[in-house]
Write an enzyme that holds these catalytic residues in place. Structure first.
Site, PDB file in Angstrom:
ATOM      1  N   PHE A  52      37.756  34.543  37.346  1.00  0.00           N
ATOM      2  CA  PHE A  52      37.375  33.250  36.762  1.00  0.00           C
ATOM      3  C   PHE A  52      37.858  33.106  35.331  1.00  0.00           C
ATOM      4  CE2 PHE A  52      34.037  32.530  33.581  1.00  0.00           C
ATOM      5  CZ  PHE A  52      33.701  33.825  33.233  1.00  0.00           C
ATOM      6  N   LYS A  53      38.166  34.223  34.678  1.00  0.00           N
ATOM      7  CA  LYS A  53      38.628  34.137  33.289  1.00  0.00           C
ATOM      8  C   LYS A  53      39.931  33.348  33.158  1.00  0.00           C
ATOM      9  CE  LYS A  53      36.021  37.893  31.335  1.00  0.00           C
ATOM     10  NZ  LYS A  53      35.167  38.181  32.513  1.00  0.00           N
ATOM     11  N   ASP A  54      40.661  33.216  34.253  1.00  0.00           N
ATOM     12  CA  ASP A  54      41.885  32.403  34.224  1.00  0.00           C
ATOM     13  C   ASP A  54      41.614  30.963  33.796  1.00  0.00           C
ATOM     14  OD1 ASP A  54      43.718  34.359  35.072  1.00  0.00           O
ATOM     15  OD2 ASP A  54      43.208  34.018  37.177  1.00  0.00           O
TER      16      ASP A  54
END
Ligand SMILES: *Cc1c(COP(=O)(O)O)cnc(C)c1O
Length: 521
Positions: free
Chosen positions: A109-111
């Site tokens: 999810f850090k993308d």
């Protein structure tokens, strides 16, 4: 739209400066009191796509950039880099909803945030004559997402330090195979905390002055940066829209979110979405064995003086959830003296305590729960057997807590923060029982699987050498479940390893200085 510190209002900054600086000089985090006037009517979003919603949100927080620059940033960040056309698809998990945040280039999810931050940073740099070296220590996910986000971005370069031998097989290969002229990847002999502390020391060292003479400076991609936080608000609005369009919610209905939590960035974005007008019933904070936040929301006491547990959800192995400071600021009505004194207590004594009134206020919106390793594995297995869904260990922590807390009639969205294939071994073993890959722990003899390469084959050609076990579990998991691994992870086995350097903690400062001059000087 002015920003100031959670620990005092005298130091102010515009959006660009806040993004360039990351952290305030007095150690506080950037917040803005103009936020309460920045409402979005969710009815107006029903016909908009993800990128249009992103524009609505970003314009309210970062008006200084102007509409055109934000539109371009959004296009660069979410144009072709995500494998799902709607960026963060909402799907079923049993009777609940899964918000899939892992369709970006690195399957975590850090993308979502780290595709956007470099765009904002580079536009803030433009015209200033300055160039920035991003320096980051990673426990696994952040490093690769930051490498992807900054790769090729003008006026920037990036250095990622990872603890050698302490990231998952797949995570190691993702970083070691990173392409790009402006990227540096280096292993460190030590654990994540050693690397993290050394990075902080590099920032505070004399090389800062030596670099600024050359118009170069060091910056971080840390999750306390406001440029990382704001892009995460978008998917809360997006998931609400998807529930409305499917008729699950009607106008005026509320929705709850359950969020696997570490540094408190993701769930805080949900709180900001609520403040901006999204009808959020509650936010459920899910922690692993490092249950500092669960205790805090139960008792009002934040106490980091406890054993640190290494778990199968490593991105949530955190005892200091930095972004919680922003929530304390907002919920206390902007009490900077309170924030400063609580953070001082934390620094000096390792704990702080908030009053009953403030705790009551927090509990109007937040509840919390946790899962240990055994419960996390049981949740992975349970989700697969009951709902047919394959979820990663971080998401599984949330699944367990959501099931425990959900009330009758509550519509609940679970944020899914990583692809199960990033952690194939733990996911495989949780469902199908323990089974040793044929190459042993940390084996240097690679397993390349179907590509025709076999254990022990010379690494140069196909690239794969160490950490081949990851692919063995990936293939078994695919065989057994029929769920396809993300393409970028599958293709890793064909990629050459480009970064092999491993250094001592004591060499990190020199490494950063040398690489900054080499890449940007
Ligand atoms: C970073 C991360 C988290 C925790 O998010 P925070 O914003 O730090 O609370 C959860 N799951 C995964 C997979 C992550 O990479």
């Amino acid at each position: 739209m002015k920003y100031h510190s959670t620990r005092g209002k005298t130091e102010t900054a515009g959006a660009k400066e806040a993004i360039l600086r990351g952290l305030c000089r007095n150690g506080g985090l950037f917040v803005s009191d103009a936020l309460s006037a920045q409402k979005i009517d969710p009815e107006r979003l029903l016909q908009k796509d993800y990128r249009e919603i992103a524009k609505e949100v970003l314009l309210r927080w970062f008006p200084e950039y102007g509409e055109d620059a934000l539109t371009e940033s959004i296009q660069n960040a979410y144009g072709k880099t995500f494998s799902a056309p709607d960026i963060t698809p909402l799907t079923r998990i049993g009777g609940d909803w899964l918000l899939e945040l892992y369709h970006g280039p690195t399957s975590a999810f850090k993308d979502v945030a780290l595709c956007m931050l470099p765009q904002l940073l580079s536009k803030a740099l433009a015209g200033s004559g300055k160039r920035a070296m991003i320096v980051t220590a990673t426990s696994g996910d952040t490093g690769k997402a930051a490498l992807c986000g900054f790769c090729g971005v003008p006026d920037t370069a990036i250095t990622v330090f990872y603890p050698e031998g302490k990231v998952s097989d797949i995570q190691y290969l993702q970083m070691a195979a990173q392409e790009g002229e402006n990227v540096c990847v280096c292993g460190v002999k030590g654990n994540f905390d050693d690397a993290q502390s050394a990075v902080k020391a590099v920032f505070a060292s004399e090389i800062d002055a030596a670099l600024s003479e050359r118009n170069l400076f060091l910056s971080s991609a840390n999750s306390i940066n406001i440029g990382r936080l704001v892009p995460q608000i978008v998917y809360y609005f997006e998931s609400y829209k998807q529930l409305r369009l499917r008729g699950v919610l009607s106008a005026g209905d509320e929705v709850s979110f359950c969020v696997p939590t570490g540094n408190f960035g993701d769930v805080l974005a949900g709180y900001y979405a609520k403040r901006m007008g999204l009808p959020v019933r509650r936010l459920i904070v899910a922690s692993n064995e490092n249950r500092v936040l669960t205790d805090f929301f139960e008792t009002g006491i934040y106490d980091r003086r406890r054993a640190f547990h290494q778990t199968i959800s490593p991105s949530m192995d955190i005892l200091i959830s930095s972004n919680l400071e922003r929530l304390l600021y907002e919920a206390s009505g902007g009490d900077t003296a309170l924030c400063a004194s609580l953070m001082q207590d934390l620094k000096e004594t390792g704990r702080y305590e908030i009053g009953a009134a403030l705790l009551g206020k927090l509990r109007e919106t937040f509840s919390a729960g946790c899962a240990d390793n055994a419960e996390t594995k049981a949740a992975i297995r349970g989700a697969y057997e009951e709902t047919g869904r394959l979820i990663d260990p971080h998401t599984a922590v949330g699944f367990k807590v959501m099931r425990e807390q959900k009330e009758a009639g509550e519509v609940c969205v679970l944020l899914s923060t990583a692809s199960p294939y990033k952690f194939c071994r733990d996911v495989y073993e949780a469902i199908f029982g323990e089974r040793e890959a044929p190459f042993g722990e940390g084996s240097a003899a690679g397993y390349a699987g179907a590509g025709g390469k076999t254990a022990g084959e010379k690494p140069e050609a196909g690239g794969l050498k160490a950490a081949g076990n990851g692919f063995w579990y990936m293939d078994r998991l695919y065989e057994k479940t029929g769920e396809e691994p993300p393409r970028a992870l599958r293709e890793l086995r064909e990629k050459p390893i480009l970064h092999r350097e491993v250094i001592e903690v004591s060499q990190m400062k020199d490494y950063v200085f040398r690489k900054t001059l080499e890449k940007l000087g």
